[in-house]
Scaffold this active site. Sequence first.
Site, short mmCIF file in Angstrom:
data_model
loop_
_atom_site.label_atom_id
_atom_site.label_comp_id
_atom_site.label_asym_id
_atom_site.label_seq_id
_atom_site.Cartn_x
_atom_site.Cartn_y
_atom_site.Cartn_z
N LYS A 44 3.20 -33.84 5.43
CA LYS A 44 4.58 -34.30 5.33
C LYS A 44 4.66 -35.63 6.07
O LYS A 44 4.40 -35.67 7.28
CB LYS A 44 5.54 -33.32 6.01
CG LYS A 44 5.67 -31.96 5.33
CD LYS A 44 6.61 -31.06 6.10
CE LYS A 44 6.71 -29.69 5.43
NZ LYS A 44 7.46 -28.71 6.25
N LYS A 62 8.69 -17.58 2.06
CA LYS A 62 8.69 -17.55 3.52
C LYS A 62 8.40 -16.12 3.96
O LYS A 62 8.95 -15.17 3.38
CB LYS A 62 10.04 -18.00 4.06
CG LYS A 62 10.36 -19.46 3.78
CD LYS A 62 9.56 -20.40 4.66
CE LYS A 62 10.00 -21.86 4.43
NZ LYS A 62 9.26 -22.79 5.30
MG MG Z 1 5.64 -25.07 6.22
#
Ligand code: MG
Length: 367
Positions: free
Chosen positions: A261, A162
């Site tokens: 997703k 991240k």
């Molecule tokens: Mg992502």
Amino acid sequence: MKLEAVELRRVSIPLREPWRTAHGVLYERDVLLVRALTDGAEGWGECGALSEPGYSPEWVDGAAEVLRRWLVPGVVGTDVNAEDVGPRCASIPGHQMAKAALETAVLDAELRNAGLSLAAFLGATRNRVPAGVAVGFIEPLPALLATVERFVTEGYARVKLKIAPGHDLGIVGAVRKRFPHIALQVDANGAYSPDEMDALVALDPFDLLLLEQPFPPDDLLAHAALARRARTPVCLDESIVSADSARVALALGACSVVNIKAPRVGGVLEARRIHDLCVAADVPVWCGGMLETGIGRALNVALAALPGFTLPGDLSASDRYYERDLTEPFVLDDGCLNVPTGAGIGVVPNADVLLELTTSVETITAD
Ligand code: MG
């Protein structure tokens, strides 16, 4: 198939270690499970929504409420199959994660009745998929490096870091220096503004597989501008909420890779449409995750076995997040997860674990 009742079950499952993102810290996963009770088999779906809005506008209490008040009443007590769920929910805009959980539960029941695995139904071409791992914000840097080392040693095929403004070059440079040969990618969850583009172009020397969602979801033009400037492939996650949005993003040149997703796009049927669109456009896709338990993970692994998923997904083993999963644990097998072969999603919750971790249950019928 008659959908006789729908159970909404909340489960609180402790995370092995806190999950830190730019939006906050999670210590446990408050999961909403949807159980479809039919005149044949029963089916399970897991809602991807987190405890608070942040990743997307949805959150788990909101998902439960929209299911309870509008989505479930639109289908319960009727003959329904998974293809019907999306159209029946179409009058309610948004709420893709709530819709996806309902669709999955109905689809799981339908496939169990038919004795067909989800992977076979979707058109999967592999029986195992490479597992990548996502690493949240970890400080100080030696702790981050130690975490990456642990996952590399465990055999993960790819590591995702991240990043956020001010937490990018130093982190990525240090990880790349320590691990010169690992498959590495980064995810900003939309944290940059377009005028911070230089910091992202500066990641080019680190040989990243991709740079995921640098700018806010609506700003496709900024992503297209970065895609023209940067050598690192730009990937979209939060921006892609449907096949239509994927079509627009590809037409604008806003990405050259898509993270799919199923929860984010309203379910696995829409996810497959996005996969097909990307395959036709020669755009590689990979499967992202929402810290799923084994229920949602089983769906992700089946989806990731489709032929267009040519990059490793965020498909960690159960023990990446949980000491004890709701299902039989998914385990790393030479850097891969095996695709379930049983009917439907191929897994069910362990009854004892489910009972222990359940915080509330409600059953909705047509009456
Ligand atoms: Mg992502």
